[in-house]
Structure formats: structure tokens, C-alpha cells
Design a protein around this motif. Structure first.
Motif, PDB file in Angstrom:
ATOM      1  N   LEU A 169      40.594  15.954  27.865  1.00 29.86           N
ATOM      2  CA  LEU A 169      41.620  15.378  28.706  1.00 29.86           C
ATOM      3  C   LEU A 169      41.516  15.830  30.082  1.00 29.86           C
ATOM      4  CD1 LEU A 169      44.948  16.050  26.635  1.00 29.86           C
ATOM      5  CD2 LEU A 169      43.550  14.010  26.735  1.00 29.86           C
ATOM      6  N   PHE A 170      40.674  16.483  30.579  1.00 30.31           N
ATOM      7  CA  PHE A 170      40.316  17.219  31.867  1.00 30.31           C
ATOM      8  C   PHE A 170      38.866  17.076  32.176  1.00 30.31           C
ATOM      9  CE2 PHE A 170      43.980  19.213  29.887  1.00 30.31           C
ATOM     10  CZ  PHE A 170      45.085  19.134  30.882  1.00 30.31           C
ATOM     11  N   ASP A 171      38.647  17.280  33.537  1.00 28.19           N
ATOM     12  CA  ASP A 171      37.182  17.157  34.081  1.00 28.19           C
ATOM     13  C   ASP A 171      36.958  18.809  34.074  1.00 28.19           C
ATOM     14  OD1 ASP A 171      36.937  14.442  34.268  1.00 28.19           O
ATOM     15  OD2 ASP A 171      37.540  14.486  36.477  1.00 28.19           O
ATOM     16  N   PRO A 172      35.616  18.923  33.728  1.00 27.17           N
ATOM     17  CA  PRO A 172      35.366  20.465  33.960  1.00 27.17           C
ATOM     18  C   PRO A 172      35.688  21.101  35.295  1.00 27.17           C
ATOM     19  CG  PRO A 172      33.586  19.378  32.871  1.00 27.17           C
ATOM     20  CD  PRO A 172      34.577  18.336  33.266  1.00 27.17           C
ATOM     21  N   VAL A 173      36.128  22.190  35.502  1.00 29.15           N
ATOM     22  CA  VAL A 173      36.490  22.952  36.667  1.00 29.15           C
ATOM     23  C   VAL A 173      36.056  24.286  36.287  1.00 29.15           C
ATOM     24  CG1 VAL A 173      38.313  23.552  38.419  1.00 29.15           C
ATOM     25  CG2 VAL A 173      38.228  21.346  36.942  1.00 29.15           C
ATOM     26  N   GLY A 174      35.519  25.004  37.307  1.00 27.30           N
ATOM     27  CA  GLY A 174      35.191  26.434  37.388  1.00 27.30           C
ATOM     28  C   GLY A 174      36.291  27.250  37.808  1.00 27.30           C
ATOM     29  N   VAL A 175      35.812  28.547  38.252  1.00 27.33           N
ATOM     30  CA  VAL A 175      37.133  29.763  38.263  1.00 27.33           C
ATOM     31  C   VAL A 175      36.213  30.070  39.905  1.00 27.33           C
ATOM     32  CG1 VAL A 175      37.932  30.150  36.288  1.00 27.33           C
ATOM     33  CG2 VAL A 175      35.753  31.396  37.039  1.00 27.33           C
ATOM     34  N   PRO A 176      37.107  30.643  40.813  1.00 20.55           N
ATOM     35  CA  PRO A 176      36.432  31.412  41.987  1.00 20.55           C
ATOM     36  C   PRO A 176      35.964  32.739  41.667  1.00 20.55           C
ATOM     37  CG  PRO A 176      38.862  31.442  41.855  1.00 20.55           C
ATOM     38  CD  PRO A 176      38.574  30.441  40.797  1.00 20.55           C
ATOM     39  N   THR A 177      35.031  33.127  42.597  1.00 20.14           N
ATOM     40  CA  THR A 177      34.437  34.250  42.257  1.00 20.14           C
ATOM     41  C   THR A 177      34.527  35.109  43.720  1.00 20.14           C
ATOM     42  OG1 THR A 177      32.280  33.676  43.020  1.00 20.14           O
ATOM     43  CG2 THR A 177      32.737  33.614  40.601  1.00 20.14           C
ATOM     44  N   TYR A 178      34.539  36.359  43.659  1.00 17.65           N
ATOM     45  CA  TYR A 178      34.899  37.384  45.003  1.00 17.65           C
ATOM     46  C   TYR A 178      33.951  38.432  44.852  1.00 17.65           C
ATOM     47  CZ  TYR A 178      39.329  34.755  44.142  1.00 17.65           C
ATOM     48  OH  TYR A 178      40.188  33.904  44.084  1.00 17.65           O
ATOM     49  N   PRO A 179      33.578  38.745  46.171  1.00 18.35           N
ATOM     50  CA  PRO A 179      32.536  40.017  46.168  1.00 18.35           C
ATOM     51  C   PRO A 179      33.478  41.288  45.668  1.00 18.35           C
ATOM     52  CG  PRO A 179      32.350  38.672  48.261  1.00 18.35           C
ATOM     53  CD  PRO A 179      33.547  38.137  47.396  1.00 18.35           C
ATOM     54  N   VAL A 180      32.661  42.022  45.380  1.00 19.88           N
ATOM     55  CA  VAL A 180      33.607  43.525  44.593  1.00 19.88           C
ATOM     56  C   VAL A 180      32.664  44.509  44.833  1.00 19.88           C
ATOM     57  CG1 VAL A 180      32.327  43.084  42.664  1.00 19.88           C
ATOM     58  CG2 VAL A 180      34.410  44.370  42.704  1.00 19.88           C
ATOM     59  N   LYS A 181      33.142  45.587  45.239  1.00 14.70           N
ATOM     60  CA  LYS A 181      32.543  46.926  45.486  1.00 14.70           C
ATOM     61  C   LYS A 181      33.569  47.927  45.078  1.00 14.70           C
ATOM     62  CE  LYS A 181      34.279  47.562  50.288  1.00 14.70           C
ATOM     63  NZ  LYS A 181      33.727  47.913  51.775  1.00 14.70           N
ATOM     64  N   ALA A 182      32.884  49.296  45.095  1.00 17.68           N
ATOM     65  CA  ALA A 182      33.558  50.339  44.674  1.00 17.68           C
ATOM     66  C   ALA A 182      33.689  51.262  46.065  1.00 17.68           C
ATOM     67  CB  ALA A 182      33.121  51.409  43.511  1.00 17.68           C
ATOM     68  N   LYS A 183      34.881  51.757  46.291  1.00 16.50           N
ATOM     69  CA  LYS A 183      35.209  52.505  47.312  1.00 16.50           C
ATOM     70  C   LYS A 183      36.127  53.817  46.914  1.00 16.50           C
ATOM     71  CE  LYS A 183      37.248  52.745  52.213  1.00 16.50           C
ATOM     72  NZ  LYS A 183      38.021  51.875  53.319  1.00 16.50           N
TER      73      LYS A 183
END
Length: 219
Positions: A169-183
């Protein structure tokens, strides 16, 4: 760990009768019932999307007045998401919040850490409940869609039985990605810290425009 950025009738008397116009064999009743249950379950799953939508809480007059303010420009910053002690085991994921956004922190089998949006289309169940594969993807826990850990793009759209029913019933849609780091002892994720404010501004402007212009005037 290391961080990466990026579905004819016989009666009891022995007499033969014509089928009753309202009579249905047990097998037909079973199939009909199964179809009805599937439809009801599918409708309930689609409706569950609202369960993961941002909660609508009572706002003060100050918040309502903010609807007339201009949007803030994007501002990308690294902000705390989870503690390094809360990092999941390799091949799994957990949830966190960064800048007011729901974040899925995933660790692949080699120990690389990724950050993605925690609501997977099309019905917004938490992606952090999914399984992280050794093929560089994370799977929707209900419909089976696979998303790339690096790009968030769809690798396989709703391939399961129930997934095919809903996903069609829906068109394929992705998800957002984000840069990640340890501090230190914190896992930080780079997000637009003004995104939530701008989203809420649009929301309240739409509510006010339903009655008149958001600047207090009428059409």
C-alpha cells in the motif's frame, strides 16, 4: 568498539437436500474468518502508526504564540544520545534521544556503531527492536524491511507475508542516518537541533490556520 559516521448435502435421515442458500461449508467459513482476521490485524497495524507519533500535550499560551515565529535555520551539532555503558551487544540495537529526535543506535557484528532514525516506514514501529545483520543492514522487526546501516536506504521492502500485505500500500521509504561518535562515556549523535522546534512550529501553525491565520488575522 569503533564508530562509523556515516503476508449435494445429506441430512441425518439420509435424505438428499439442495444446499441452503445461506449454508456455507466449514472450510469456506474458516477461510472467510481467516481473511477477516488478517484484514483486522492489518488495519490495526496501520493504525498503530499513530502510537509512535509525537505525543500531543497541552501547550501554554507562550507555545501557541510561537506558532507565529519564523523557522530557525538548521543547526547541526553533536549532542548526547546514550551512555557508552548502554551500547547494545554486537548484532543488536537500542534506542536513544538526541536533540528531541528518536534515535536507533545499532552495532553491527564487527562492532561498528551506527545512528539512524528510530521510526521505520510505513507504520513507524521502533527500528531499534530490529535485528542487525552481517550484511550491513538492520531489519524492521515486524514487516521485515531491510535498511542500509550506512545510508538508511531500503535494501529489501516488506518481504515477509504480512509485510507484502501492508507494504504493497506504500512506496518504499528509507530512514535518516546521522554521524555518531564517542566522547568520554557518552555516545553523541549529530542532529539538527532546530528540527524539533521547526516541526512544532509547523504543527501549531496548521492548528491555528484551521480557524484563521496563525498571525491572528482571518481570511
Amino acid at each position: 568498539f569503533f564508530i562509523t559516521t556515516v503476508r449435494p448435502w445429506i441430512s441425518s435421515t439420509g435424505r438428499q437436500h439442495s444446499p441452503h442458500p445461506h449454508f456455507k461449508p466449514k472450510s469456506s467459513i474458516f477461510v472467510h474468518t481467516l481473511k477477516m482476521k488478517s484484514a483486522v490485524f492489518a488495519a490495526a497495524l496501520v493504525g498503530s502508526a499513530s502510537a509512535f507519533a509525537p505525543a500531543q500535550v497541552a501547550r501554554s499560551s507562550t507555545a501557541l504564540n510561537a506558532a507565529g515565529e519564523k523557522k530557525r535555520p538548521p543547526s547541526l551539532k553533536y549532542v548526547p544520545c546514550i551512555s557508552t555503558d548502554d551500547l547494545p551487544a554486537a548484532g543488536s540495537a537500542t534506542s536513544g534521544v538526541a536533540g528531541g529526535l528518536a534515535i536507533c543506535i545499532a552495532v553491527d557484528p564487527r562492532g561498528a556503531v551506527y545512528a539512524l532514525g528510530d521510526k521505520c516506514p510505513p507504520v513507524n514501529q521502533p527500528l531499534s527492536f530490529g535485528k542487525v545483520g552481517d550484511d550491513g543492514t538492520i531489519s524492521d522487526p515486524v514487516l521485515g524491511t531491510k535498511f542500509s546501516l550506512k545510508t538508511g536506504e531500503v535494501v529489501s521492502w516488506c518481504p515477509t507475508g504480512l509485510g507484502k500485505l501492508i507494504g504493497g500500500l506504500f512506496d518504499p521509504v528509507g530512514v535518516p542516518t546521522y554521524p555518531v561518535k564517542a566522547k568520554g562515556k557518552t555516545v553523541e549523535v549529530q542532529v539538527d537541533v532546530n528540527y524539533k522546534y521547526n516541526f512544532e512550529t509547523d504543527y501549531w501553525q496548521g492548528i491555528l490556520d484551521a480557524q484563521g491565520k496563525s498571525d491572528g488575522k482571518y481570511y
